[in-house]
Scaffold this motif. Structure first.
Motif, PDB file in Angstrom:
ATOM      1  N   GLY A 160      22.172  -7.765  30.851  1.00 24.68           N
ATOM      2  CA  GLY A 160      21.943  -6.727  29.853  1.00 24.68           C
ATOM      3  C   GLY A 160      20.494  -6.393  29.559  1.00 24.68           C
ATOM      4  N   PHE A 161      20.271  -5.811  28.414  1.00 23.60           N
ATOM      5  CA  PHE A 161      18.962  -5.290  28.006  1.00 23.60           C
ATOM      6  C   PHE A 161      18.058  -6.416  27.529  1.00 23.60           C
ATOM      7  N   GLN A 162      16.825  -6.446  28.036  1.00 16.98           N
ATOM      8  CA  GLN A 162      15.874  -7.476  27.642  1.00 16.98           C
ATOM      9  C   GLN A 162      14.510  -6.905  27.300  1.00 16.98           C
ATOM     10  N   GLY A 163      14.433  -5.614  27.144  1.00 20.84           N
ATOM     11  CA  GLY A 163      13.152  -4.999  26.836  1.00 20.84           C
ATOM     12  C   GLY A 163      12.848  -4.999  25.346  1.00 20.84           C
ATOM     13  N   GLY A 217      12.490  -3.697  21.543  1.00 20.52           N
ATOM     14  CA  GLY A 217      13.318  -2.855  20.697  1.00 20.52           C
ATOM     15  C   GLY A 217      14.795  -3.096  20.928  1.00 20.52           C
ATOM     16  N   THR A 218      15.618  -2.075  20.654  1.00 18.21           N
ATOM     17  CA  THR A 218      17.073  -2.232  20.743  1.00 18.21           C
ATOM     18  C   THR A 218      17.671  -1.275  21.758  1.00 18.21           C
ATOM     19  N   LYS A 219      18.758  -1.701  22.334  1.00 17.09           N
ATOM     20  CA  LYS A 219      19.555  -0.855  23.213  1.00 17.09           C
ATOM     21  C   LYS A 219      20.985  -1.356  23.094  1.00 17.09           C
ATOM     22  N   THR A 220      21.830  -0.598  22.472  1.00 19.15           N
ATOM     23  CA  THR A 220      23.179  -1.054  22.130  1.00 19.15           C
ATOM     24  C   THR A 220      24.134  -0.817  23.296  1.00 19.15           C
TER      25      THR A 220
END
Length: 459
Positions: free
Chosen positions: A311-314, A316-319
């Motif tokens: 999944g997302f690891q950058g 901020g957020t990414k749902t």
């Protein structure tokens, strides 16, 4: 006139400055075998090594090609009534990142505080180098070696020796020997002299969990589909209990119970848990109950997660609900355990976990057999005596938690006993920034090897 060994040690004393200068020359060659951009440097390191072997009087020197980096071979075989020993080491080194943590550039060696610093100085260039100078000292001081020696110096150990077994199988006719001496190990905690008598094997695997064809909006699809990351976490959590014991059915079936004498030595070895934890900046040690930390490292098998990603690891957020999740697992295996069988047992345990809504795949990436030599083997007893003579204290027997692929290959192909006689200090920071070798270990190592050759020929 003094004895031959006195002449040899006098030569080593007289050449200390020249030896260190040459070792620094060796370190300056960036033989990072796992990085393709360093392939010319690895070849240059092999050729440098071959040139030095020829210059000191070794014969049949050969930069022997493999499917990867070359093996450097050389020998001296003029002691017909004495045993023949194969000396194994490696000239390839680990990558240097993170570069910013090095005090000085990793391939610009420095001598400071009784140590020499540089990538590969401990693992394994310093140990290879001291072996060559032990031979040179015998040849220069007495005109001969007390026994026959074949040098086999590999260029892919840091990559797991992927082509070494094939090289051994193709070169068995020129590898006849009575003993293999491996100097790719070290001393015990506190820099106490030690002889390694066991290595754990390894089975390394990857788990891939797949859900939808692409990441999904967590608001639109949350509660409707399985989350691969959650499924993976459930799988991994099922493999061990809360106290660190492996719960894989049958995992311990082939494990061999250590003798009372072995466990007694482990209980007598000096070890400060608090100081050790502080040294690695850990809140504390953890592991299977009923076994002290040294036993858990050297005697018991393990199962560890070496990496996880999903999944997302950058910033901020990414749902999203990730479409895949992955993990790499390593099982260190004690003597008697079959890496192929261990893999199948772990794979079966993973596939038995019920995680609907995803597919699960388990792939074996690497395997290595464990190795053990009896502490009562005459060659081991003789090595312990030489360590005692040179360093002035009783050495310890060490059961090492790591693995050396070449040792398992030697065992499988040649079936010759091996002695793991290494000299690095435990705080050498091998594979990390600011790798170093204590000069007293380097000097004492050369003298130990010189005495060992004489003792093996005599005994």
């Amino acid at each position: 006139m003094g004895t031959p060994i006195e002449a040899v040690e006098a030569y080593l004393e007289d050449t200390a400055e020249a030896r260190l200068a040459e070792l620094q020359e060796f370190i300056r060659i960036p033989t990072v075998g796992v990085l393709s951009e360093h392939a010319p440097d690895v070849r240059a390191g092999a050729e440098w090594l071959a040139e030095r072997m020829g210059a000191i009087g070794l014969e049949h020197v050969d930069v022997s090609d493999t499917a990867g980096h070359p093996v450097v071979y050389g020998d001296w075989l003029h002691a017909p009534d004495a045993p023949t020993v194969i000396v194994y080491g490696h000239y390839d080194v680990q990558p240097v990142d993170p570069l910013e943590l090095w005090v000085r550039p990793p391939f610009e060696p420095r001598i400071e505080g009784g140590r020499i610093y540089g990538r590969g100085v401990a693992d394994d260039k310093g140990q290879v180098h001291l072996h060559l100078w032990a031979a040179r000292a015998w040849l220069e001081a007495t005109g001969r070696l007390p026994l026959n020696v074949r040098y086999v110096i590999e260029g892919e150990e840091e990559a797991g020796s992927p082509n070494f077994r094939a090289w051994l199988e193709a070169n068995t006719e020129r590898l006849g020997a009575d003993l293999i001496v491996v100097s790719d190990t070290g001393f015990y905690e506190g820099n106490l002299p030690a002889l390694t008598v066991a290595l754990r094997g390894n089975t390394y695997l990857q788990v891939d969990v797949r859900g939808s064809r692409q990441d999904l909006h967590s608001g639109s699809f949350g509660g409707m589909v399985q989350n691969p990351a959650v499924a993976l976490a459930r799988i991994i959590a099922s493999l061990k209990d809360g106290e660190g014991r492996i719960t894989v059915p049958g995992f311990y079936d082939d494990w061999q119970e250590p003798s009372a004498a072995i466990r007694r030595q482990f209980s007598e070895m000096p070890f400060d848990e608090s100081a050790f934890a502080a040294g690695i900046e850990s809140p504390g040690l953890f592991g299977e109950p009923g076994w002290n930390p040294l036993e858990r490292k050297g005697l018991r098998p393990t199962l560890d997660v070496c990496g996880m990603w999903s999944g997302f690891q950058g910033e901020g957020t990414k749902t999203i609900i990730p479409s895949t999740a992955h993990a790499k697992l390593s099982c260190r295996l004690s003597p008697g355990m079959d890496p192929g069988l261990a893999f199948e047992r772990v794979r079966a345990a993973i596939m038995a976990v019920e995680v609907p809504g995803v597919s699960v795949e388990v792939t074996q990436l690497d395997s290595m057999w464990p190795f053990v030599v009896s502490p009562e083997h005459p060659a081991a007893v003789t090595a312990m005596g030489c360590l005692r003579e040179v360093f002035g204290t009783d050495p310890w027997y060490v059961y090492e938690g790591g693995s050396i692929g070449a040792v398992a290959s030697f065992d499988a192909v040649l079936g010759v006993p091996a002695v793991l006689l290494g000299f690095t200090n435990p705080d050498d920071q091998a594979h990390s920034p600011n790798e170093s070798l204590v000069l007293a270990n380097y000097e004492g190592g050369a003298r130990t090897v010189a005495r060992y050759w004489q003792a093996l020929a005599r005994d």
